[in-house]
Design a protein around this motif. Structure first.
Motif, PDB file in Angstrom:
ATOM      1  N   ARG A 643      36.630 -69.981 -67.555  1.00 50.62           N
ATOM      2  CA  ARG A 643      35.648 -69.670 -66.502  1.00 50.62           C
ATOM      3  C   ARG A 643      36.153 -68.494 -65.669  1.00 50.62           C
ATOM      4  O   ARG A 643      37.336 -68.435 -65.320  1.00 50.62           O
ATOM      5  CB  ARG A 643      35.435 -70.894 -65.614  1.00 50.62           C
ATOM      6  CG  ARG A 643      34.323 -70.724 -64.590  1.00 50.62           C
ATOM      7  CD  ARG A 643      34.191 -71.965 -63.741  1.00 50.62           C
ATOM      8  NE  ARG A 643      33.007 -71.908 -62.897  1.00 50.62           N
ATOM      9  CZ  ARG A 643      32.675 -72.847 -62.018  1.00 50.62           C
ATOM     10  NH1 ARG A 643      33.449 -73.916 -61.878  1.00 50.62           N
ATOM     11  NH2 ARG A 643      31.585 -72.725 -61.286  1.00 50.62           N
ATOM     12  N   ILE A 644      35.251 -67.566 -65.353  1.00 50.33           N
ATOM     13  CA  ILE A 644      35.589 -66.382 -64.566  1.00 50.33           C
ATOM     14  C   ILE A 644      34.830 -66.447 -63.245  1.00 50.33           C
ATOM     15  O   ILE A 644      33.608 -66.635 -63.228  1.00 50.33           O
ATOM     16  CB  ILE A 644      35.247 -65.085 -65.320  1.00 50.33           C
ATOM     17  CG1 ILE A 644      36.044 -64.998 -66.627  1.00 50.33           C
ATOM     18  CG2 ILE A 644      35.540 -63.864 -64.457  1.00 50.33           C
ATOM     19  CD1 ILE A 644      35.721 -63.779 -67.460  1.00 50.33           C
ATOM     20  N   LEU A 645      35.568 -66.296 -62.156  1.00 49.72           N
ATOM     21  CA  LEU A 645      34.982 -66.262 -60.820  1.00 49.72           C
ATOM     22  C   LEU A 645      35.343 -64.935 -60.164  1.00 49.72           C
ATOM     23  O   LEU A 645      36.521 -64.594 -60.043  1.00 49.72           O
ATOM     24  CB  LEU A 645      35.500 -67.427 -59.971  1.00 49.72           C
ATOM     25  CG  LEU A 645      35.147 -67.382 -58.478  1.00 49.72           C
ATOM     26  CD1 LEU A 645      33.645 -67.483 -58.277  1.00 49.72           C
ATOM     27  CD2 LEU A 645      35.865 -68.484 -57.712  1.00 49.72           C
ATOM     28  N   GLY A 646      34.340 -64.176 -59.770  1.00 53.87           N
ATOM     29  CA  GLY A 646      34.557 -62.901 -59.097  1.00 53.87           C
ATOM     30  C   GLY A 646      34.193 -63.001 -57.627  1.00 53.87           C
ATOM     31  O   GLY A 646      33.096 -63.452 -57.281  1.00 53.87           O
ATOM     32  N   LEU A 647      35.120 -62.617 -56.750  1.00 57.02           N
ATOM     33  CA  LEU A 647      34.903 -62.618 -55.303  1.00 57.02           C
ATOM     34  C   LEU A 647      34.915 -61.182 -54.818  1.00 57.02           C
ATOM     35  O   LEU A 647      35.796 -60.404 -55.194  1.00 57.02           O
ATOM     36  CB  LEU A 647      36.000 -63.420 -54.595  1.00 57.02           C
ATOM     37  CG  LEU A 647      36.183 -64.869 -55.041  1.00 57.02           C
ATOM     38  CD1 LEU A 647      37.354 -65.498 -54.318  1.00 57.02           C
ATOM     39  CD2 LEU A 647      34.921 -65.679 -54.803  1.00 57.02           C
ATOM     40  N   SER A 648      33.942 -60.834 -53.997  1.00 56.03           N
ATOM     41  CA  SER A 648      33.842 -59.447 -53.571  1.00 56.03           C
ATOM     42  C   SER A 648      33.096 -59.361 -52.264  1.00 56.03           C
ATOM     43  O   SER A 648      32.369 -60.289 -51.869  1.00 56.03           O
ATOM     44  CB  SER A 648      33.138 -58.610 -54.640  1.00 56.03           C
ATOM     45  OG  SER A 648      32.870 -57.310 -54.165  1.00 56.03           O
ATOM     46  N   ALA A 649      33.299 -58.245 -51.572  1.00 56.37           N
ATOM     47  CA  ALA A 649      32.439 -57.915 -50.442  1.00 56.37           C
ATOM     48  C   ALA A 649      31.090 -57.438 -50.990  1.00 56.37           C
ATOM     49  O   ALA A 649      30.841 -57.514 -52.197  1.00 56.37           O
ATOM     50  CB  ALA A 649      33.110 -56.836 -49.589  1.00 56.37           C
ATOM     51  N   THR A 650      30.215 -57.005 -50.128  1.00 58.93           N
ATOM     52  CA  THR A 650      28.878 -56.611 -50.575  1.00 58.93           C
ATOM     53  C   THR A 650      28.964 -55.439 -51.553  1.00 58.93           C
ATOM     54  O   THR A 650      29.615 -54.427 -51.285  1.00 58.93           O
ATOM     55  CB  THR A 650      28.023 -56.212 -49.367  1.00 58.93           C
ATOM     56  OG1 THR A 650      28.729 -55.239 -48.604  1.00 58.93           O
ATOM     57  CG2 THR A 650      27.739 -57.428 -48.511  1.00 58.93           C
ATOM     58  N   LEU A 651      28.300 -55.588 -52.690  1.00 57.73           N
ATOM     59  CA  LEU A 651      28.288 -54.577 -53.748  1.00 57.73           C
ATOM     60  C   LEU A 651      26.892 -53.975 -53.860  1.00 57.73           C
ATOM     61  O   LEU A 651      25.895 -54.700 -53.786  1.00 57.73           O
ATOM     62  CB  LEU A 651      28.671 -55.201 -55.097  1.00 57.73           C
ATOM     63  CG  LEU A 651      30.147 -55.526 -55.329  1.00 57.73           C
ATOM     64  CD1 LEU A 651      30.295 -56.345 -56.590  1.00 57.73           C
ATOM     65  CD2 LEU A 651      30.955 -54.261 -55.445  1.00 57.73           C
TER      66      LEU A 651
END
Length: 726
Positions: A643-651
């Motif tokens: 499983r891949i989880l991506g966390l980011s600010a607003t893109l």
């Protein structure tokens, strides 16, 4: 009360004269509605009936424990329905839960689906508590008594039938055209027509000129009949068959085009003249029927002649008018011709094989090349009226709306004003200050997003034991975490979380970690050797901070969290005893790039968390890209679940990043704009007016100093971000 003045014929079919039990109270609309509601409620199992049944069947000594179980069911129903609902809604939900679980030992997929369909998203612990309480109650009865409990209403109100329940519905459809003829009572010799004008003409001919026989038109097509009528009326004589065929072919060529009704109406009027207004109206009304009959039905001899004539006309002008060396084909026509040639080769091979074997191959008649030829000719006929250099505009296609994307800017770009190129203005409530040195514009913070109807906060006490231990000390999840909870905690979907800074993305990562731990929790024991979790942080300082955070949260579960960076090396034994690794992109790239050494480590990784995914656009982006590509390649080659989880600010291009991470945008894509900030953010712009470069820098320093001094005196924190040239 005086009776209404109706005739005897109407009274014979009604109960107007019936005065049994008639009073003004029953005639009241509110009383009628309440009685109807009571009848509908009586037809189903209610909470009062369940309690009454238990009081009658059980002794008083047993009712004390049963009342505790009933209160547990009510409490579970209250959590599922919501605290804001009244007593009636909670009792109805409790009766539904009792009816659902009265013959079940546990909460299965079918029961979960039924509850979710009735009430929407619900905490699983409430359903489990209701199921356990129902099982404790039903264990005191025999199965026959339970069946009698559920069917008690059907026995009492068995004769009552809800409106519509006893109506038989048939899905058979009968299409009747106005030019079809119907038999009367099964006698084919007597026929009538649904065409009223035809009936009047035949009736007039029978009485006025009995010597003339009407023309037989039983098997003729609609287009042929109408054209023949038109020519006979305009020429005042019997029209020739060749002339009818030519006109029919011309009319069909116009009807089969892609022109609108208004454009076609003008062309038909120029062709047929004022005498053909009635024919034009009929052709436009039955345009679709005429084209469909021409393509599908070829049994009619006159319709077959019409098709052959149209094919000849198409054959004369088969080549385009733009040049002999140019062939214009659409993509659909190319695929059609490829299929045609492929089927011709296949049939030729079958025929050769059948000739060698001396037998007739089966299935040779399943493909009809003539049908493909007709389709191609029809496509060419439609392409004659389509512009060559036409293109499909993106604005004509309705953009897909994803359920978990809250992007106010994208919604504004879909408005008609933005598409038309209207000027953009500042929002309401701004403050301006203008002096000789600078101009200041203050933009207030945006209003928070209104709470949706389906949004429900997730309380820690409603989680299972693992979740409560990990989130010990917290009362409930915040708004963003509650929206993401169902997908992060109960599914294996890849996810991309785009949220403002400080919105709680780290706890969302914790939800996915707990989900992975729950998958390896069997009989009260966590199988620690079966999984590894990798958290990729962009910097070493952030990696150390995340290691401390996850270590404190997962310590009650016995999960070991270690930092693996260039400064913190781990031995093989330490890696084996560690369940969660916090590392940097470069270090994990080196670990997964090795062909022999750490293959076993990378193969038991079940969850990969990528923090700050927006760094893909910066210098370290290729390292993150190689990590994701190598992980996806491993999933495809080994058929294992990572499983891949991506966390980011607003893109800005969150859809592209979601596609890159193999995230289903309808399930795992979550985008939250500035309206979801935990602390609202206002903006202030300062524009220095001086044109001289040196004076501009001096004024900028002075303005900056005054602004910082003003914020410090007000007791606020200040963080300065300066460029290297300063």
């Amino acid at each position: 009360m005086a009776l209404p003045r109706l005739t005897g014929a109407l009274r014979s079919f009604s109960n107007v004269t019936k005065q049994d039990n008639y009073n003004e109270e029953v005639a009241d609309l509110k009383v009628k509605r309440s009685k109807l509601h009571e009848q509908i409620v009586d037809l189903d199992v209610t909470w009062e009936k369940i309690v009454k049944f238990l009081n009658e069947k059980l002794e008083k000594s047993e009712m004390q424990s049963v009342n505790e179980d009933l209160s547990d069911i009510l409490q579970a129903a209250k959590q599922i329905v919501g605290i804001d609902n009244g007593k009636e809604a909670i009792e109805s939900a409790a009766a539904f839960l009792f009816k659902t679980f009265h013959l079940k030992d546990s909460v299965g997929h079918k029961e979960t689906k039924a509850i979710k369909q009735m009430f929407g998203p619900f905490p699983s612990s409430s359903a489990t508590a209701a199921c356990n309480a129902t099982n404790r109650i039903t264990s005191r009865f025999h199965q026959d008594n339970l069946t009698a409990l559920i069917q008690i209403t059907e026995e009492e109100y068995g004769d009552r039938v809800l409106f519509g329940k006893n109506l038989a519905f048939s899905f058979d459809m009968h299409d009747l055209d106005h030019f079809d003829e119907l038999p009367i009572n099964g006698e084919p010799q007597k026929t009538i027509s649904l065409d009223y004008k035809k009936f009047l003409n035949e009736h007039f001919q029978e009485h006025s000129t009995p010597a003339l026989k009407p023309v037989e038109k039983t098997n003729d097509s609609f287009l042929w009949c109408e054209v023949e009528k038109y020519l006979n009326a305009t020429l005042n004589e019997m029209a020739e068959a060749t002339r009818i065929e030519d006109l029919c072919c011309t009319l069909y060529d116009m009807l089969a085009s892609v022109k609108s009704g208004d454009e076609l109406q003008n062309e038909l009027f120029e062709l047929l003249g004022p005498d053909g207004l009635e024919l034009i109206e009929k052709l436009l009304q039955n345009r679709i029927t005429i084209v469909d009959r021409f393509l599908n039905s070829s049994n009619d001899h006159k319709l077959q002649a019409l098709q052959d004539n149209c094919k000849k006309l198409l054959g004369e002008n088969a080549k385009p008018n733009y040049g002999c060396q140019v062939t214009i084909q659409s993509e659909q026509e190319k695929q059609l011709m490829k299929q045609y040639r492929r089927e011709e080769k296949r049939i030729a091979r079958r025929e050769r094989k059948a000739g060698e074997d001396g037998e007739v191959a089966e299935g040779l008649m399943c493909f009809d090349p003539k049908e493909l030829r007709i389709q191609r000719e029809q496509a060419l006929l439609n392409a004659r009226s389509v512009p060559i250099l036409s293109r499909q505009r993106d604005m004509d296609i309705e953009k897909i709306r994803y359920p978990h994307v809250y992007d106010s800017q994208a919604e504004a770009m879909r408005t008609s004003a933005f598409i038309a190129g209207a000027k953009m203005i500042l929002p309401e409530g701004i403050q301006r200050e203008n002096n000789k040195m600078y101009e200041e514009v203050k933009i207030p913070y945006s209003e928070p997003m209104p709470v949706g109807f389906e949004e429900k906060p997730v309380y820690i006490q409603d989680l299972d034991e693992i979740g409560q231990l990990a989130f010990k000390g917290m009362r409930r999840l915040n708004r963003i975490q509650s929206i993401v909870f169902e997908t992060a905690y109960n599914t294996n979907e890849n996810m991309l979380i785009c949220a403002p800074t400080g919105a709680g993305k780290t706890n969302i990562a914790m939800l996915t970690v707990l989900h992975e731990i729950r998958q390896h929790f069997q009989q009260g024991v966590i199988k620690k050797n079966e999984f590894k979790i990798v958290y990729v942080a962009p910097m070493k300082a952030l990696a150390a901070e995340m290691t401390n955070y996850f270590s404190k949260r997962l310590e009650p579960l016995g999960i070991v969290v270690k930092e693996l960076t260039g400064d913190m090396q781990l031995s093989k034994n330490e890696i084996l005893r560690t369940q969660m690794l916090v590392t940097t992109p470069e270090k994990w790239d080196v670990v997964t790039r090795k062909s022999v050494g750490d293959v076993a480590l990378s193969q038991i990784v079940k969850l990969l968390i990528l923090d700050e995914v927006h760094l893909l656009h910066e210098d370290r982006g290729p390292v993150l890209e190689s990590i994701v590509a190598r992980t996806l390649r491993q999933v495809e080659s080994t058929q294992s679940m990572i499983r891949i989880l991506g966390l980011s600010a607003t893109l800005p291009n969150y859809l592209d990043v979601a596609t890159f991470l193999h995230v289903n945008p309808c399930i795992g894509l979550f985008y939250f704009d500035g309206r979801f900030r935990p602390v609202p953010l206002g903006q202030t712009f300062l524009g220095v007016k001086s044109a001289n470069k040196v004076q501009q820098l001096n004024n900028m320093d002075e303005v900056c100093y005054e602004s910082v001094l003003k914020q410090v005196k007000a007791g606020h924190q200040v963080h300065l971000l300066l460029l290297s040239c300063f």
